[in-house]
Design a protein around this motif. Structure first.
Motif, PDB file in Angstrom:
ATOM      1  N   VAL A   1       0.835  -1.200   0.000  1.00 58.17           N
ATOM      2  CA  VAL A   1       0.000   0.000   0.000  1.00 58.17           C
ATOM      3  C   VAL A   1       0.868   1.248   0.000  1.00 58.17           C
ATOM      4  O   VAL A   1       0.596   2.219  -0.723  1.00 58.17           O
ATOM      5  CB  VAL A   1      -0.954  -0.009   1.213  1.00 58.17           C
ATOM      6  CG1 VAL A   1      -1.636   1.353   1.380  1.00 58.17           C
ATOM      7  CG2 VAL A   1      -1.998  -1.108   1.052  1.00 58.17           C
ATOM      8  N   LEU A   2       1.922   1.229   0.793  1.00 59.70           N
ATOM      9  CA  LEU A   2       2.811   2.381   0.870  1.00 59.70           C
ATOM     10  C   LEU A   2       3.475   2.669  -0.477  1.00 59.70           C
ATOM     11  O   LEU A   2       3.591   3.832  -0.899  1.00 59.70           O
ATOM     12  CB  LEU A   2       3.883   2.131   1.938  1.00 59.70           C
ATOM     13  CG  LEU A   2       4.699   3.340   2.396  1.00 59.70           C
ATOM     14  CD1 LEU A   2       3.795   4.373   3.060  1.00 59.70           C
ATOM     15  CD2 LEU A   2       5.793   2.907   3.361  1.00 59.70           C
ATOM     16  N   LEU A   3       3.899   1.628  -1.177  1.00 55.86           N
ATOM     17  CA  LEU A   3       4.531   1.817  -2.484  1.00 55.86           C
ATOM     18  C   LEU A   3       3.534   2.356  -3.502  1.00 55.86           C
ATOM     19  O   LEU A   3       3.882   3.209  -4.340  1.00 55.86           O
ATOM     20  CB  LEU A   3       5.141   0.501  -2.958  1.00 55.86           C
ATOM     21  CG  LEU A   3       6.335  -0.016  -2.150  1.00 55.86           C
ATOM     22  CD1 LEU A   3       6.757  -1.400  -2.626  1.00 55.86           C
ATOM     23  CD2 LEU A   3       7.510   0.945  -2.216  1.00 55.86           C
ATOM     24  N   GLN A   4       2.298   1.880  -3.443  1.00 60.78           N
ATOM     25  CA  GLN A   4       1.283   2.414  -4.360  1.00 60.78           C
ATOM     26  C   GLN A   4       0.928   3.858  -4.014  1.00 60.78           C
ATOM     27  O   GLN A   4       0.669   4.678  -4.899  1.00 60.78           O
ATOM     28  CB  GLN A   4       0.023   1.532  -4.325  1.00 60.78           C
ATOM     29  CG  GLN A   4       0.226   0.124  -4.851  1.00 60.78           C
ATOM     30  CD  GLN A   4       0.617   0.060  -6.317  1.00 60.78           C
ATOM     31  OE1 GLN A   4       0.450   1.032  -7.067  1.00 60.78           O
ATOM     32  NE2 GLN A   4       1.131  -1.075  -6.748  1.00 60.78           N
ATOM     33  N   LYS A   5       0.949   4.195  -2.726  1.00 63.96           N
ATOM     34  CA  LYS A   5       0.723   5.595  -2.335  1.00 63.96           C
ATOM     35  C   LYS A   5       1.854   6.487  -2.836  1.00 63.96           C
ATOM     36  O   LYS A   5       1.631   7.646  -3.214  1.00 63.96           O
ATOM     37  CB  LYS A   5       0.595   5.702  -0.816  1.00 63.96           C
ATOM     38  CG  LYS A   5      -0.744   5.217  -0.269  1.00 63.96           C
ATOM     39  CD  LYS A   5      -0.809   5.435   1.238  1.00 63.96           C
ATOM     40  CE  LYS A   5      -2.176   5.077   1.790  1.00 63.96           C
ATOM     41  NZ  LYS A   5      -2.256   5.288   3.264  1.00 63.96           N
ATOM     42  N   ALA A   6       3.078   5.961  -2.830  1.00 60.58           N
ATOM     43  CA  ALA A   6       4.200   6.737  -3.364  1.00 60.58           C
ATOM     44  C   ALA A   6       4.014   7.001  -4.852  1.00 60.58           C
ATOM     45  O   ALA A   6       4.392   8.068  -5.365  1.00 60.58           O
ATOM     46  CB  ALA A   6       5.518   5.999  -3.107  1.00 60.58           C
ATOM     47  N   ALA A   7       3.424   6.032  -5.561  1.00 59.82           N
ATOM     48  CA  ALA A   7       3.108   6.255  -6.974  1.00 59.82           C
ATOM     49  C   ALA A   7       2.061   7.357  -7.123  1.00 59.82           C
ATOM     50  O   ALA A   7       2.132   8.186  -8.046  1.00 59.82           O
ATOM     51  CB  ALA A   7       2.619   4.962  -7.612  1.00 59.82           C
ATOM     52  N   GLN A   8       1.075   7.395  -6.200  1.00 66.23           N
ATOM     53  CA  GLN A   8       0.084   8.461  -6.239  1.00 66.23           C
ATOM     54  C   GLN A   8       0.720   9.832  -6.013  1.00 66.23           C
ATOM     55  O   GLN A   8       0.326  10.835  -6.639  1.00 66.23           O
ATOM     56  CB  GLN A   8      -0.993   8.195  -5.186  1.00 66.23           C
ATOM     57  CG  GLN A   8      -1.820   6.951  -5.455  1.00 66.23           C
ATOM     58  CD  GLN A   8      -2.791   6.647  -4.328  1.00 66.23           C
ATOM     59  OE1 GLN A   8      -2.906   7.405  -3.359  1.00 66.23           O
ATOM     60  NE2 GLN A   8      -3.494   5.540  -4.442  1.00 66.23           N
ATOM     61  N   GLN A   9       1.718   9.878  -5.134  1.00 65.95           N
ATOM     62  CA  GLN A   9       2.429  11.140  -4.918  1.00 65.95           C
ATOM     63  C   GLN A   9       3.190  11.559  -6.175  1.00 65.95           C
ATOM     64  O   GLN A   9       3.313  12.756  -6.467  1.00 65.95           O
ATOM     65  CB  GLN A   9       3.388  11.019  -3.733  1.00 65.95           C
ATOM     66  CG  GLN A   9       2.709  10.854  -2.384  1.00 65.95           C
ATOM     67  CD  GLN A   9       1.889  12.072  -1.998  1.00 65.95           C
ATOM     68  OE1 GLN A   9       2.184  13.198  -2.385  1.00 65.95           O
ATOM     69  NE2 GLN A   9       0.833  11.848  -1.233  1.00 65.95           N
ATOM     70  N   ARG A  10       3.687  10.599  -6.920  1.00 62.47           N
ATOM     71  CA  ARG A  10       4.322  10.932  -8.199  1.00 62.47           C
ATOM     72  C   ARG A  10       3.323  11.598  -9.138  1.00 62.47           C
ATOM     73  O   ARG A  10       3.652  12.552  -9.842  1.00 62.47           O
ATOM     74  CB  ARG A  10       4.892   9.669  -8.849  1.00 62.47           C
ATOM     75  CG  ARG A  10       6.189   9.138  -8.225  1.00 62.47           C
ATOM     76  CD  ARG A  10       6.564   7.823  -8.878  1.00 62.47           C
ATOM     77  NE  ARG A  10       7.892   7.346  -8.519  1.00 62.47           N
ATOM     78  CZ  ARG A  10       8.163   6.610  -7.457  1.00 62.47           C
ATOM     79  NH1 ARG A  10       7.171   6.265  -6.627  1.00 62.47           N
ATOM     80  NH2 ARG A  10       9.389   6.190  -7.214  1.00 62.47           N
ATOM     81  N   ARG A  11       2.105  11.052  -9.175  1.00 60.19           N
ATOM     82  CA  ARG A  11       1.101  11.662 -10.051  1.00 60.19           C
ATOM     83  C   ARG A  11       0.819  13.100  -9.620  1.00 60.19           C
ATOM     84  O   ARG A  11       0.707  13.998 -10.478  1.00 60.19           O
ATOM     85  CB  ARG A  11      -0.194  10.854 -10.032  1.00 60.19           C
ATOM     86  CG  ARG A  11      -1.336  11.561 -10.762  1.00 60.19           C
ATOM     87  CD  ARG A  11      -2.576  10.704 -10.878  1.00 60.19           C
ATOM     88  NE  ARG A  11      -2.438   9.760 -11.982  1.00 60.19           N
ATOM     89  CZ  ARG A  11      -3.395   8.909 -12.353  1.00 60.19           C
ATOM     90  NH1 ARG A  11      -4.542   8.884 -11.687  1.00 60.19           N
ATOM     91  NH2 ARG A  11      -3.204   8.082 -13.354  1.00 60.19           N
ATOM     92  N   GLN A  12       0.693  13.339  -8.323  1.00 60.42           N
ATOM     93  CA  GLN A  12       0.467  14.702  -7.866  1.00 60.42           C
ATOM     94  C   GLN A  12       1.643  15.601  -8.228  1.00 60.42           C
ATOM     95  O   GLN A  12       1.464  16.770  -8.589  1.00 60.42           O
ATOM     96  CB  GLN A  12       0.235  14.704  -6.349  1.00 60.42           C
ATOM     97  CG  GLN A  12      -1.071  14.053  -5.932  1.00 60.42           C
ATOM     98  CD  GLN A  12      -1.329  14.164  -4.441  1.00 60.42           C
ATOM     99  OE1 GLN A  12      -0.770  15.035  -3.766  1.00 60.42           O
ATOM    100  NE2 GLN A  12      -2.171  13.295  -3.919  1.00 60.42           N
ATOM    101  N   ALA A  13       2.857  15.066  -8.146  1.00 57.56           N
ATOM    102  CA  ALA A  13       4.039  15.839  -8.523  1.00 57.56           C
ATOM    103  C   ALA A  13       4.014  16.173 -10.013  1.00 57.56           C
ATOM    104  O   ALA A  13       4.402  17.275 -10.419  1.00 57.56           O
ATOM    105  CB  ALA A  13       5.308  15.069  -8.167  1.00 57.56           C
ATOM    106  N   MET A  14       3.555  15.242 -10.839  1.00 57.72           N
ATOM    107  CA  MET A  14       3.436  15.503 -12.273  1.00 57.72           C
ATOM    108  C   MET A  14       2.415  16.599 -12.540  1.00 57.72           C
ATOM    109  O   MET A  14       2.636  17.477 -13.385  1.00 57.72           O
ATOM    110  CB  MET A  14       3.036  14.216 -12.996  1.00 57.72           C
ATOM    111  CG  MET A  14       4.114  13.144 -12.991  1.00 57.72           C
ATOM    112  SD  MET A  14       3.502  11.523 -13.530  1.00 57.72           S
ATOM    113  CE  MET A  14       3.067  11.879 -15.237  1.00 57.72           C
ATOM    114  N   GLU A  15       1.307  16.561 -11.806  1.00 56.92           N
ATOM    115  CA  GLU A  15       0.295  17.602 -11.969  1.00 56.92           C
ATOM    116  C   GLU A  15       0.849  18.967 -11.564  1.00 56.92           C
ATOM    117  O   GLU A  15       0.542  19.989 -12.188  1.00 56.92           O
ATOM    118  CB  GLU A  15      -0.943  17.255 -11.141  1.00 56.92           C
ATOM    119  CG  GLU A  15      -1.685  16.027 -11.667  1.00 56.92           C
ATOM    120  CD  GLU A  15      -2.792  15.568 -10.738  1.00 56.92           C
ATOM    121  OE1 GLU A  15      -2.886  16.111  -9.599  1.00 56.92           O
ATOM    122  OE2 GLU A  15      -3.564  14.665 -11.127  1.00 56.92           O
TER     123      GLU A  15
END
Length: 425
Positions: free
Chosen positions: A333-347
């Protein structure tokens, strides 16, 4: 020939081994588990690969030389049972090597590719697809298009909405597509859409020298593939709601979530959060929470299906609060949340809000800092530190491309690569 039923099982892993009678939220990881290694007695399927190389003007020099060398090395790694075609494109498309077993002429033909004009990316991909689709007697082959480009599609079809459905149709016919973007100027949204629809991989490279390793990894992945078009779907019991899908993959209208291919040694996983209503059931009862279905196409080109049920006991909330959490579920879950943070960083980059982009990566790092250090967590920290360095040194376009490929691969349980294309620590 691989036959997946002997090696594959579907499992469900809740973060706790019970639910609270008063209601609770529960993280759950769904996994399709192939064997870690292929048995020695099993022979790999032959492969049919279309290497599609951008030869537009921007590829001139080192990039094109490295691409040709990587294609030559790939040909050398194939057996007499494998098939290879090499296609190059600028504003026109050329079949450099017709589909067939690699021969002495293959390497010399590839070396004749020369840089030209603009970028008919779709036309190059389309010729590769048609070559594999129309080939006779290759139903038992692993079929893949390796598309390499460094620029923007500016001739022929260009829109994701036009191209992605055609790539998806090819995948349904057993032809997957992996996309390799080189440098800072390729159209990452188009390549992402093609890799997603094509059930392949998405790779960003800053260094042309990494192409040989990437081509080799693609071949190794095909050699270990025992299934394609894996999809999972969750059916929830009454009183249970799906609050979140952590993997950044959009479900279909029927609720199926595409996870790509099944490879020996990798474990496709889907991380979700359930919201469970209070129940009147007693502690002696088991509560059926969900049923997960998985389906995929095996190496005999037949559809396979599996089902599994999550059934947990009910306990009082005071005991539930003190139940230990499964560290493997927490980590996924933590690794998938880190991927979500990447998406926010891209935005943030897209909106010109670089501070927000940087803070998103820092948030992911802060979450990791609170967890027990494991090889997976340490690797994730290293990747996030690299992204933070790219953002802080104003390499925003490069940071966005690296983040995009990493979150794509994370969602599908594939190995993440750094900005140079390496997946090593």
């Amino acid at each position: 020939m691989h036959s997946s039923p002997a090696f594959t099982f579907l499992s469900i892993h809740p973060e706790k081994t019970a639910i609270s009678r008063e209601g609770c939220e529960l993280d759950v990881v769904l996994q399709l588990n192939p064997a870690p290694l292929a048995p020695a007695s099993i022979q790999r399927q032959p492969v049919a690969i279309a290497v599609v190389i951008d030869r537009s003007g921007s590829m001139a020099g080192q990039k094109l030389q490295a691409a040709c060398k990587a294609a030559q090395q790939l040909a050398n790694q194939l057996t007499a049972d494998d098939l290879l075609t090499v296609i190059s494109f600028d504003h026109q498309v050329q079949m450099v090597v017709p589909l067939g077993a690699p021969s002495e002429l293959t390497s010399s033909s590839i070396s004749q590719i020369r840089a030209g004009g603009q970028t008919a990316l779709f036309d190059g991909w389309s010729l590769g697809m048609q070559t594999l689709l129309q080939a006779k007697e290759i139903n038992g082959y692993q079929k893949r298009i390796l598309l390499l480009t460094d620029g923007q599609a500016n001739v022929g079809l260009r829109r994701c909405s036009e191209i992605a459905p055609l790539v998806g149709q090819a995948a349904e016919n057993g032809i997957s597509t992996s996309c390799i973007g080189l440098g800072d100027d390729y159209e990452e949204r188009l390549l992402t859409a093609m890799a997603e629809a094509g059930s392949g991989n998405l790779v960003h490279l800053t260094s042309p020298q990494q192409l040989e390793a990437i081509f080799r990894a693609e071949l190794e992945g095909l050699n270990l593939t025992i299934g394609r078009n894996l999809q999972m779907r969750v059916q929830l019991a009454q009183g249970v709601k799906l609050k979140q899908i952590y993997n950044l993959i959009e479900p279909s209208i029927n609720g199926w979530i595409p996870l790509g291919s099944i490879q020996l040694g990798l474990t496709p996983s889907l991380a979700i959060k359930l919201a469970i209503e209070p129940t009147m059931q007693t502690e002696q009862d088991l509560y059926d929470l969900l049923t997960v279905e998985a389906k995929w196409i095996n190496m005999e080109n037949n559809e396979e299906n599996m089902r599994a049920v999550l059934r947990l006991p009910v306990i009082e909330n005071q005991w539930w609060d003190h139940q230990p959490r499964d560290p493997d579920v927490n980590r996924e879950v933590l690794l998938q949340k880190a991927a979500q943070q990447r998406r926010q960083a891209m935005e943030g980059i897209d909106q010109g809000d670089i501070l927000s982009s940087s803070n998103s990566i820092k948030t992911a790092l802060y979450s990791l800092a609170k967890e027990q250090n494991t090889p997976e967590i340490e690797r994730e920290r290293q990747l996030l530190d690299e992204l933070l360095e790219l953002i802080s040194t104003d390499k925003h376009s490069l940071a966005r491309k690296v983040m995009g490929t990493q979150l794509f691969m994370r969602a599908r349980g594939k190995k993440l690569r750094n900005q140079d294309g390496s997946d090593d620590n």
